[in-house]
Design a protein around this motif. Structure first.
Motif, PDB file in Angstrom:
ATOM      1  N   GLY A 199      -8.702  12.598   6.717  1.00  0.00           N
ATOM      2  CA  GLY A 199     -10.122  12.948   6.623  1.00  0.00           C
ATOM      3  C   GLY A 199     -11.001  11.741   6.330  1.00  0.00           C
ATOM      4  N   TYR A 200     -10.443  10.778   5.607  1.00  0.00           N
ATOM      5  CA  TYR A 200     -11.197   9.550   5.305  1.00  0.00           C
ATOM      6  C   TYR A 200     -11.107   8.540   6.448  1.00  0.00           C
ATOM      7  CZ  TYR A 200     -11.532  11.138   0.447  1.00  0.00           C
ATOM      8  OH  TYR A 200     -11.812  11.847  -0.706  1.00  0.00           O
ATOM      9  N   ARG A 201     -10.453   8.934   7.531  1.00  0.00           N
ATOM     10  CA  ARG A 201     -10.227   8.060   8.692  1.00  0.00           C
ATOM     11  C   ARG A 201      -9.415   6.822   8.310  1.00  0.00           C
ATOM     12  NH1 ARG A 201     -15.618   6.819   9.682  1.00  0.00           N
ATOM     13  NH2 ARG A 201     -15.889   7.724   7.632  1.00  0.00           N
ATOM     14  N   CYS A 202      -8.530   7.013   7.321  1.00  0.00           N
ATOM     15  CA  CYS A 202      -7.565   5.979   6.934  1.00  0.00           C
ATOM     16  C   CYS A 202      -6.164   6.456   7.278  1.00  0.00           C
ATOM     17  CB  CYS A 202      -7.677   5.680   5.439  1.00  0.00           C
ATOM     18  SG  CYS A 202      -9.220   4.863   4.990  1.00  0.00           S
ATOM     19  N   VAL A 203      -6.061   7.078   8.413  1.00  0.00           N
ATOM     20  CA  VAL A 203      -4.797   7.675   8.831  1.00  0.00           C
ATOM     21  C   VAL A 203      -3.720   6.601   8.958  1.00  0.00           C
ATOM     22  CG1 VAL A 203      -5.483   7.469  11.244  1.00  0.00           C
ATOM     23  CG2 VAL A 203      -3.730   9.117  10.605  1.00  0.00           C
ATOM     24  N   LEU A 204      -2.506   6.991   8.607  1.00  0.00           N
ATOM     25  CA  LEU A 204      -1.372   6.094   8.820  1.00  0.00           C
ATOM     26  C   LEU A 204      -1.122   5.938  10.306  1.00  0.00           C
ATOM     27  CD1 LEU A 204       1.079   7.521   6.138  1.00  0.00           C
ATOM     28  CD2 LEU A 204      -0.226   5.397   5.991  1.00  0.00           C
ATOM     29  N   ASP A 205      -0.921   4.744  10.736  1.00  0.00           N
ATOM     30  CA  ASP A 205      -0.664   4.535  12.146  1.00  0.00           C
ATOM     31  C   ASP A 205       0.666   5.180  12.530  1.00  0.00           C
ATOM     32  OD1 ASP A 205      -1.468   2.946  14.674  1.00  0.00           O
ATOM     33  OD2 ASP A 205       0.657   2.474  14.374  1.00  0.00           O
ATOM     34  N   GLU A 206       0.649   5.970  13.593  1.00  0.00           N
ATOM     35  CA  GLU A 206       1.845   6.723  13.988  1.00  0.00           C
ATOM     36  C   GLU A 206       2.999   5.812  14.389  1.00  0.00           C
ATOM     37  OE1 GLU A 206       0.656   9.385  17.030  1.00  0.00           O
ATOM     38  OE2 GLU A 206      -0.377  10.771  15.681  1.00  0.00           O
ATOM     39  N   GLU A 207       2.703   4.571  14.748  1.00  0.00           N
ATOM     40  CA  GLU A 207       3.765   3.652  15.135  1.00  0.00           C
ATOM     41  C   GLU A 207       4.022   2.613  14.043  1.00  0.00           C
ATOM     42  OE1 GLU A 207       3.421   2.118  19.047  1.00  0.00           O
ATOM     43  OE2 GLU A 207       2.828   4.028  19.910  1.00  0.00           O
ATOM     44  N   ALA A 208       3.539   2.926  12.816  1.00  0.00           N
ATOM     45  CA  ALA A 208       3.781   2.083  11.644  1.00  0.00           C
ATOM     46  C   ALA A 208       3.232   0.668  11.831  1.00  0.00           C
ATOM     47  CB  ALA A 208       5.273   2.044  11.306  1.00  0.00           C
ATOM     48  N   ARG A 209       2.068   0.581  12.474  1.00  0.00           N
ATOM     49  CA  ARG A 209       1.413  -0.708  12.637  1.00  0.00           C
ATOM     50  C   ARG A 209       0.246  -0.799  11.673  1.00  0.00           C
ATOM     51  NH1 ARG A 209       3.279  -2.418  17.838  1.00  0.00           N
ATOM     52  NH2 ARG A 209       4.117  -0.673  19.011  1.00  0.00           N
ATOM     53  N   PHE A 210      -0.431  -1.945  11.623  1.00  0.00           N
ATOM     54  CA  PHE A 210      -1.611  -2.062  10.762  1.00  0.00           C
ATOM     55  C   PHE A 210      -2.700  -1.133  11.287  1.00  0.00           C
ATOM     56  CE2 PHE A 210      -2.697  -5.336  13.957  1.00  0.00           C
ATOM     57  CZ  PHE A 210      -3.999  -4.967  14.260  1.00  0.00           C
ATOM     58  N   ALA A 211      -3.701  -0.887  10.451  1.00  0.00           N
ATOM     59  CA  ALA A 211      -4.819  -0.040  10.863  1.00  0.00           C
ATOM     60  C   ALA A 211      -6.118  -0.690  10.424  1.00  0.00           C
ATOM     61  CB  ALA A 211      -4.687   1.355  10.251  1.00  0.00           C
ATOM     62  N   THR A 212      -7.134  -0.597  11.261  1.00  0.00           N
ATOM     63  CA  THR A 212      -8.456  -1.145  10.910  1.00  0.00           C
ATOM     64  C   THR A 212      -9.504  -0.437  11.746  1.00  0.00           C
ATOM     65  OG1 THR A 212      -9.853  -3.127  10.940  1.00  0.00           O
ATOM     66  CG2 THR A 212      -8.079  -3.042  12.561  1.00  0.00           C
ATOM     67  N   ASN A 213     -10.562   0.025  11.109  1.00  0.00           N
ATOM     68  CA  ASN A 213     -11.634   0.690  11.851  1.00  0.00           C
ATOM     69  C   ASN A 213     -12.986   0.585  11.145  1.00  0.00           C
ATOM     70  OD1 ASN A 213     -11.037   2.340   9.719  1.00  0.00           O
ATOM     71  ND2 ASN A 213     -11.043   4.240  10.878  1.00  0.00           N
TER      72      ASN A 213
END
Length: 452
Positions: free
Chosen positions: A145-159
């Motif tokens: 909901g906070y748009r800090c979802v875990l990346d489904e492929e276990a990669r870094f995330a940034t938005n």
């Protein structure tokens, strides 16, 4: 105008037992009161958001995240930032260890006994990856909901990025250091790994990365490799976990620095002279004279006598808490504008808030030239998305999608959060956000009436 963030780590909702319930509740309340006072006294008077570097919960269960939701909403409201603007990463207490299967245990043993090749072999396999990520189920729902979802492929995330100077931005990059946690990891024998699919973080002209992660690097077996990328591509590295606040600026090269910030715990189980309740308020700003990212720390620590938070003048910069960091990605842009004498000219930014910009969700797996989808530009979108995923159960969300004709009533295909998000975005794109918002309120109201 600086971008102001309240930074908390290791809150551990759910750890309370016996009398500590009352003490910890008081600490959390006092933290909100203190943060509101400090932020109100800064030039901006409001904060742009909240940073959480892991261990929001104690056992990674939904009840703990429901309690955290209410507390984060109250904190955000008091510091003047939208309740949805929280950047978070998971800690070792944000996974539900009871969900580790026999097969999952074998996968972790395989990686721990090996190295990067074994790590990549497991996480490149969708089934194996899903087995290990299943332990983050409730954290995943909460962070989605906070748009800090875990990346489904276990990669870094940034938005998310924020403009701190003319075309100068900071970008938050989130890493998951808890993928291999079992509860038995030891600092002196590091077994955790970040993995190359995570630590190959992006580099962009005009942007300096602020990396959020739970474990300090020395907990990781691949720390040397991670450190090389952090040095090359990050200006700030913020971790938690050790409950012992420290800050250090590492000189990478002339004109290139990295600030390594290890947070204390907002709510450790016990408070004593060595480990006590701490949190930070951080200002990110542009050092115009040096065309550099400036970071000003406002560390806060618990006064055991006064039973309140106060300025921590011993740690995290003490009485000289401003750090100007050599920022090569800012300097690549060249001078902002110059007068005849070559002096930089900038617009008067006093009184204006930094621009906060959601950018396409980006991962290390993006193909060259591929443009990730952007969320719809609609006022109220972020808040509605947070409440849709965080505050509603799955059956309520599906009922909204059916009643607003996003899916047929006899829809029986597998529904994931990703599919629900695409349907949510489609409704917003069709101009149905007011209908979605009204339905969210209706669902919550009906549930309360049913519970009464």
């Amino acid at each position: 105008m600086p971008a102001v963030f309240v930074h908390v780590s290791d809150i551990h909702f759910g750890q309370e037992r016996d009398h500590s319930i009352h003490i910890h509740n008081d600490v959390k309340l006092q933290l909100i009161e203190d943060a509101a006072d400090v932020v109100a006294g800064l030039p901006a008077g409001v904060a742009q958001g909240i940073l959480v570097t892991g261990d929001i919960a104690q056992s990674g269960t939904w009840q703990e995240y429901e309690d955290a939701s209410r507390w984060l909403d109250e904190l955000a409201g008091r510091i003047g930032c939208p309740i949805h603007r929280v950047q978070m990463v998971p800690g070792n207490h944000d996974l539900d260890r009871k969900k580790l299967s026999v097969g999952g245990s074998a996968l972790l043993d395989y990686i721990r006994a090996g190295g990067q090749a074994e790590y990549e072999k497991v996480f490149a396999n969708p089934s194996d990856r899903a087995t290990l990520l299943a332990r983050f189920e409730d954290y995943g729902r909460f962070s989605f909901g906070y748009r800090c979802v875990l990346d489904e492929e276990a990669r870094f995330a940034t938005n998310l990025r924020i403009e701190v100077g003319p075309d100068r931005w900071i970008r938050f990059v989130r890493l998951n250091s808890s993928l291999l946690c079992t509860g038995d990891e030891k600092e002196e024998h590091p077994e955790l790994m970040i993995g190359s699919r995570q630590f190959t973080i992006p580099r962009k002209t005009g942007e300096e990365n602020v990396v959020l992660v739970h474990h300090p690097l020395h907990w990781c077996k691949d720390a040397a490799d991670v450190r090389e990328y952090v040095h090359a591509r990050a200006r700030v590295f913020i971790s938690g976990h050790e409950h012992d606040p420290k800050v250090n600026v590492e000189r990478v090269a002339d004109g290139c620095d990295v600030l390594m910030l290890a947070a204390g715990a907002a709510v450790p189980y016990r408070s004593n002279d060595e480990y006590t309740y701490t949190y930070n308020i951080i200002e990110f700003d542009w050092d115009e004279a040096n065309d550099a990212l400036a970071v000003t720390m406002h560390p806060r620590a618990w006064n055991r006598t006064g039973k309140c938070f106060e300025a921590d003048e011993k740690r995290l910069g003490g009485k000289d808490p401003r750090f100007s960091l050599g920022s090569p990605n800012f300097r690549k842009l060249g001078p902002v504008t110059s007068d005849v004498d070559g002096n930089a000219i900038v617009e008067d930014a006093a009184g204006t808030e930094p621009i906060v910009e959601e950018v396409p969700a980006e991962t290390a797996g993006a193909e060259l030239g591929e443009t990730p989808p952007m969320p719809p530009a609609a006022k109220g979108y972020e808040l509605a998305l947070l409440r849709f995923f965080r505050d509603l159960v799955e059956s309520e969300r599906l009922r909204i999608l059916v009643e607003l004709d996003a899916i047929p009533s006899d829809f029986d295909e597998r529904m994931t959060q990703g599919v629900e998000r695409r349907l949510f975005d489609w409704l917003v794109g069709e101009g149905r956000l007011p209908d979605v918002t009204a339905m969210i309120e209706k669902m919550i109201s009906e549930r309360k009436d049913g519970d009464a």
